[in-house]
Write a protein that holds these residues in place. Sequence first.
Motif, mmCIF file in Angstrom:
data_model
loop_
_atom_site.group_PDB
_atom_site.id
_atom_site.type_symbol
_atom_site.label_atom_id
_atom_site.label_comp_id
_atom_site.label_asym_id
_atom_site.label_seq_id
_atom_site.Cartn_x
_atom_site.Cartn_y
_atom_site.Cartn_z
ATOM 1 N N VAL A 561 0.979 -1.231 0.048
ATOM 2 C CA VAL A 561 0.034 0.044 0.055
ATOM 3 C C VAL A 561 1.001 1.120 -0.105
ATOM 4 O O VAL A 561 1.891 1.504 0.686
ATOM 5 N N ARG A 562 0.471 2.179 -0.686
ATOM 6 C CA ARG A 562 1.289 3.499 -0.995
ATOM 7 C C ARG A 562 1.278 4.230 0.522
ATOM 8 O O ARG A 562 0.477 3.946 1.051
ATOM 9 N N PRO A 563 2.393 4.844 0.878
ATOM 10 C CA PRO A 563 2.409 5.390 1.975
ATOM 11 C C PRO A 563 1.333 6.609 2.278
ATOM 12 O O PRO A 563 0.963 6.755 3.354
ATOM 13 N N GLY A 564 0.834 7.217 1.121
ATOM 14 C CA GLY A 564 -0.133 8.368 1.377
ATOM 15 C C GLY A 564 -1.675 7.839 1.245
ATOM 16 O O GLY A 564 -2.663 8.573 1.516
ATOM 17 N N SER A 565 -1.920 6.428 1.244
ATOM 18 C CA SER A 565 -3.202 5.991 0.832
ATOM 19 C C SER A 565 -4.114 6.287 1.843
ATOM 20 O O SER A 565 -5.388 6.354 1.692
ATOM 21 N N TRP A 566 -3.478 5.797 3.150
ATOM 22 C CA TRP A 566 -4.405 5.746 4.265
ATOM 23 C C TRP A 566 -4.874 7.359 4.654
ATOM 24 O O TRP A 566 -5.972 7.559 4.861
ATOM 25 N N ARG A 567 -3.862 8.310 4.475
ATOM 26 C CA ARG A 567 -4.237 9.464 4.713
ATOM 27 C C ARG A 567 -5.190 10.101 3.509
ATOM 28 O O ARG A 567 -6.114 10.976 4.124
ATOM 29 N N THR A 568 -5.087 9.534 2.494
ATOM 30 C CA THR A 568 -5.912 9.978 1.456
ATOM 31 C C THR A 568 -7.532 9.501 1.749
ATOM 32 O O THR A 568 -8.309 10.325 1.421
ATOM 33 N N VAL A 569 -7.533 8.337 2.051
ATOM 34 C CA VAL A 569 -8.922 7.883 2.331
ATOM 35 C C VAL A 569 -9.377 8.627 3.565
ATOM 36 O O VAL A 569 -10.745 8.904 3.579
ATOM 37 N N ARG A 570 -8.862 8.939 4.592
ATOM 38 C CA ARG A 570 -9.175 9.602 5.805
ATOM 39 C C ARG A 570 -9.486 11.131 5.255
ATOM 40 O O ARG A 570 -10.815 11.611 5.892
ATOM 41 N N ARG A 571 -8.904 11.472 4.615
ATOM 42 C CA ARG A 571 -9.143 13.102 4.289
ATOM 43 C C ARG A 571 -10.417 13.309 3.170
ATOM 44 O O ARG A 571 -11.046 14.315 3.122
ATOM 45 N N LEU A 572 -10.448 12.277 2.442
ATOM 46 C CA LEU A 572 -11.669 12.164 1.438
ATOM 47 C C LEU A 572 -13.014 12.125 1.964
ATOM 48 O O LEU A 572 -13.989 12.775 2.088
ATOM 49 N N ARG A 573 -12.955 11.442 3.343
ATOM 50 C CA ARG A 573 -14.190 11.208 4.374
ATOM 51 C C ARG A 573 -14.296 12.417 4.791
ATOM 52 O O ARG A 573 -15.407 12.871 5.062
ATOM 53 N N ASP A 574 -13.088 13.187 5.426
ATOM 54 C CA ASP A 574 -13.344 14.574 6.015
ATOM 55 C C ASP A 574 -13.959 15.536 5.151
ATOM 56 O O ASP A 574 -14.524 16.596 5.538
ATOM 57 N N LEU A 575 -13.724 15.418 3.872
ATOM 58 C CA LEU A 575 -14.374 16.313 2.735
ATOM 59 C C LEU A 575 -15.702 15.813 2.522
ATOM 60 O O LEU A 575 -16.325 16.559 1.583
ATOM 61 N N GLY A 576 -16.244 14.838 2.860
ATOM 62 C CA GLY A 576 -17.771 14.352 2.896
ATOM 63 C C GLY A 576 -17.776 13.460 1.662
ATOM 64 O O GLY A 576 -18.793 13.368 1.170
ATOM 65 N N LEU A 577 -16.670 12.681 1.010
ATOM 66 C CA LEU A 577 -16.678 11.917 0.059
ATOM 67 C C LEU A 577 -16.465 10.359 0.556
ATOM 68 O O LEU A 577 -15.808 10.355 1.180
ATOM 69 N N GLU A 578 -17.327 9.810 -0.250
ATOM 70 C CA GLU A 578 -17.352 8.236 0.219
ATOM 71 C C GLU A 578 -16.415 7.570 -0.720
ATOM 72 O O GLU A 578 -16.590 7.244 -1.884
ATOM 73 N N PRO A 579 -15.436 6.733 -0.231
ATOM 74 C CA PRO A 579 -14.532 5.924 -0.981
ATOM 75 C C PRO A 579 -15.129 4.603 -1.154
ATOM 76 O O PRO A 579 -15.523 4.022 -0.263
ATOM 77 N N VAL A 580 -14.966 4.042 -2.416
ATOM 78 C CA VAL A 580 -15.204 2.754 -2.987
ATOM 79 C C VAL A 580 -13.844 2.078 -3.522
ATOM 80 O O VAL A 580 -13.267 2.674 -4.329
ATOM 81 N N LEU A 581 -13.735 0.855 -3.243
ATOM 82 C CA LEU A 581 -12.709 0.228 -3.646
ATOM 83 C C LEU A 581 -13.037 -0.675 -4.913
ATOM 84 O O LEU A 581 -14.145 -1.572 -4.746
ATOM 85 N N LEU A 582 -12.550 -0.529 -6.012
ATOM 86 C CA LEU A 582 -12.886 -1.304 -7.189
ATOM 87 C C LEU A 582 -11.496 -1.885 -7.838
ATOM 88 O O LEU A 582 -10.823 -1.333 -8.444
ATOM 89 N N THR A 583 -11.401 -3.187 -8.030
ATOM 90 C CA THR A 583 -10.194 -3.958 -8.675
ATOM 91 C C THR A 583 -10.461 -5.141 -9.224
ATOM 92 O O THR A 583 -11.504 -5.795 -8.842
ATOM 93 N N GLY A 584 -9.704 -5.399 -10.165
ATOM 94 C CA GLY A 584 -9.728 -6.732 -10.698
ATOM 95 C C GLY A 584 -9.070 -7.629 -9.995
ATOM 96 O O GLY A 584 -9.140 -9.043 -10.484
ATOM 97 N N ASP A 585 -8.304 -7.587 -8.925
ATOM 98 C CA ASP A 585 -7.732 -8.548 -8.015
ATOM 99 C C ASP A 585 -8.753 -9.173 -7.360
ATOM 100 O O ASP A 585 -9.992 -9.029 -7.311
ATOM 101 N N GLY A 586 -8.504 -10.602 -6.668
ATOM 102 C CA GLY A 586 -9.218 -11.475 -6.137
ATOM 103 C C GLY A 586 -9.800 -10.712 -4.533
ATOM 104 O O GLY A 586 -9.388 -9.755 -4.242
ATOM 105 N N PRO A 587 -10.786 -11.634 -4.306
ATOM 106 C CA PRO A 587 -11.329 -11.032 -2.908
ATOM 107 C C PRO A 587 -10.222 -10.956 -1.908
ATOM 108 O O PRO A 587 -10.524 -10.004 -0.950
ATOM 109 N N GLY A 588 -9.335 -11.788 -1.765
ATOM 110 C CA GLY A 588 -8.456 -11.836 -0.631
ATOM 111 C C GLY A 588 -7.619 -10.465 -0.679
ATOM 112 O O GLY A 588 -7.499 -9.748 0.271
ATOM 113 N N PRO A 589 -6.772 -10.236 -1.805
ATOM 114 C CA PRO A 589 -6.068 -9.045 -1.672
ATOM 115 C C PRO A 589 -6.842 -7.648 -1.557
ATOM 116 O O PRO A 589 -6.448 -7.073 -0.803
ATOM 117 N N ALA A 590 -8.234 -7.717 -2.311
ATOM 118 C CA ALA A 590 -8.874 -6.760 -2.123
ATOM 119 C C ALA A 590 -9.425 -6.215 -0.761
ATOM 120 O O ALA A 590 -9.413 -5.299 -0.096
#
Length: 748
Positions: A561-590
């Motif tokens: 995971v990129r070092p800034g990804s956790w901060r990004t998700v938290r700050r997006l929520r602080d801005l009132g935005l809902e994050p959604v994870l969408l990936t071609g990887d399998g359920p385990g890694p996702a």
Amino acid sequence: MSAAAGEVVTDLTVSGMTCAACVGRVERRLTRIDGVTATVNLVTGRARIVHPAGVAPADLVAAVGRAGYSAAPVPAGPVAAVPAEPDDGRLRPAVTAALALPVLAVSMLPGLQFPAWQWVCFLLAVPVVTWGAYGFHRRALHHLRQATATMDTLVSLGVLASFGWSGYALFLGGAGAVGMRMPFSLTADTGGAAHVYLEAAVGVPLFVLCGRSLEGRARRRGGSALRALAELGAKEVCVRRAGVERLVSVQELMPGTEFVVRPGEKVATDGVVVEGGSALDAGLLTGESVPVEVGPGDRVTGATVNVGGVLVVRATAVGADTRLARVTALVTEAQTGRARAQRVADAVAGGFVPCVLAVAAAVLGFWLGAGGDPQAAVTAAVAVLVVACPCALGLATPTALLAATGRGAELGVLVRGPEVLEGLRRIDTVVLDKTGTLTTGRMDLLAVTTAPGVDEAEVLRLAGAVEHGSEHPVGRAVAAAARLRGRAELPAVEGFAATAGLGVGGTVEGRRVRVVRPDRVSGLGGRLREALDRAGSDGRTAVVVELDGRAAAVLAVGDRVRPGSWRTVRRLRDLGLEPVLLTGDGPGPARAVASELGITAVHAAASPERKAEVVADLRAAGRCVAMVGDGVNDAVALASADLGVALAGGTDAAIGAAGLTLVRGDVESLVVAVRLARRTVATIRANLVWAFGYNAVLLPLAALGLLNPVLAAVAMSASSLLVVANSLRLRGWRPSRGVSRSVSRGVR
């Protein structure tokens, strides 16, 4: 503005536009040509035209000429974002000020009025009215021949009316008496005394000229980021041919040419390192604060600075194909377009000048018809002509967008057009790709679990030695981790053997070492078995290290995971935005990444078509969706979302489908983009409120005779300057403290 099949895009520089009414006139004239659509920007002085291939650029230039303006195709290569002011330069305002200021002082301060002062002021006013205001008269006459009116028409009529009435009063109206004294009034009321309006005749052109000069300087400041981008590239380069080095112009570079980059020099163009090793500082281009180590086989970007050793680079892209050129083109495209709010303002301004002329005529007729003082009637009508200013309306949005897109480029955020900033503000859901977006996109060693009594550093050193010769991503990750942790050269391997799909082995320092798949090892138990199970549940790839035939460790490899990804998700929520994870990887890694980042909505094992379906479902549910990705498999979803956001390190397909590009290749810049968009829209709204409110308040005052023409000229110039100054505040905008400091670095 994009071109369909069979259409081409032509950019023109347009000279002579002074207000939003001019913009509308140029656009209407261009769109009279069959199949042509056009967008004209007042601040940048550019017209972007989409037209059939059969329409020649010369036809477009001729159409602009028929509208009363001059145009020319945009020259190839870097150009300034904001053109020079049309024709007044510095000399005309300076001379006008030298002649007008004495007239203003004497006319407005009765204590300075000496015998025959009015005749001296008249003589000083003649060159101001004729030569100083020549540009206004010339453009007004030109537009009159076109049966149109602009801001220049209002200024020209106001100056001529003031001067004409003053001449009448001096020669025929009794104001020429040698001992005449004239009190200054803030309104149109003269008290019935003889009055001349030379202060208005010289004050209007003086303040408008000075105001436009200040506007031009401020607008050019707003375009400084684009000019800085255009100037980033190297001008000369040392090429190597047949072992001989020669200094040439960077324009002579061709793909495949090898060139030398010494310490302190800029990389001339995009390429691949063929010799040497060094560190490159990309801060000026991407905002990245830490220099990046490069060596043979690594790709490098033009305009980055070599801060280490000597490099030999093979050029892979030159000219318009380089990353710097694409960045500059994106910023230029963003500053050429117009936002929806500006289209409304321009539509209003298009009919504004004829309405003002009608109001001025009505005011003059009403005052005379009601038996009012003719001098007061003329004063009120002139004040109406002068105070009405569509310039503020025309500048309200483009100046803010110019400053915002330039500041965004400095912060590593590139927008494809003004509609992107508007759309970004409305986003409430952010769909995030995993691989390469939230994660690094490359295999890294994430965990080492050793059997009892086995030293972790030793087993990793031996495993790295045998994997050093492997081309498999897992092997490269293990070898890289061993070199990094050991900070030394790995030992030599004897009898190296690799079996496809199974693993590698060899003898290192007299010990037999194998790194193999878990199913090739029997009898694993205890914490090694637990490590394997944990790696499987987290979606990571696990390999077993054997030393002399015994299982010694389990290595878990995966996408970090990129070092800034956790901060990004938290700050997006602080801005009132809902994050959604969408990936071609399998359920385990996702699930593992979602759990680490705190994302609850997860869509795994999604094909490119499924990704587009998820985005469509969210939009159907009433969400305004931004899709963030970097791969070819994200392109469909990026194009189908309300806003596509691509990482600059991603594929061309992803970048082409996106409206927003994060130059630093770091998703954390998305938070900066959202905040910048919100600040920009707030600035545009404040500008429009002021532009409309100014006219709504001062026009009635002028019509009622409560505003002197000189004060009207000051207020008119001040309105445009306030709008530009408010927009330029965006140039100094900084992300909040929570955002990484490195993102605030960029073009300087």
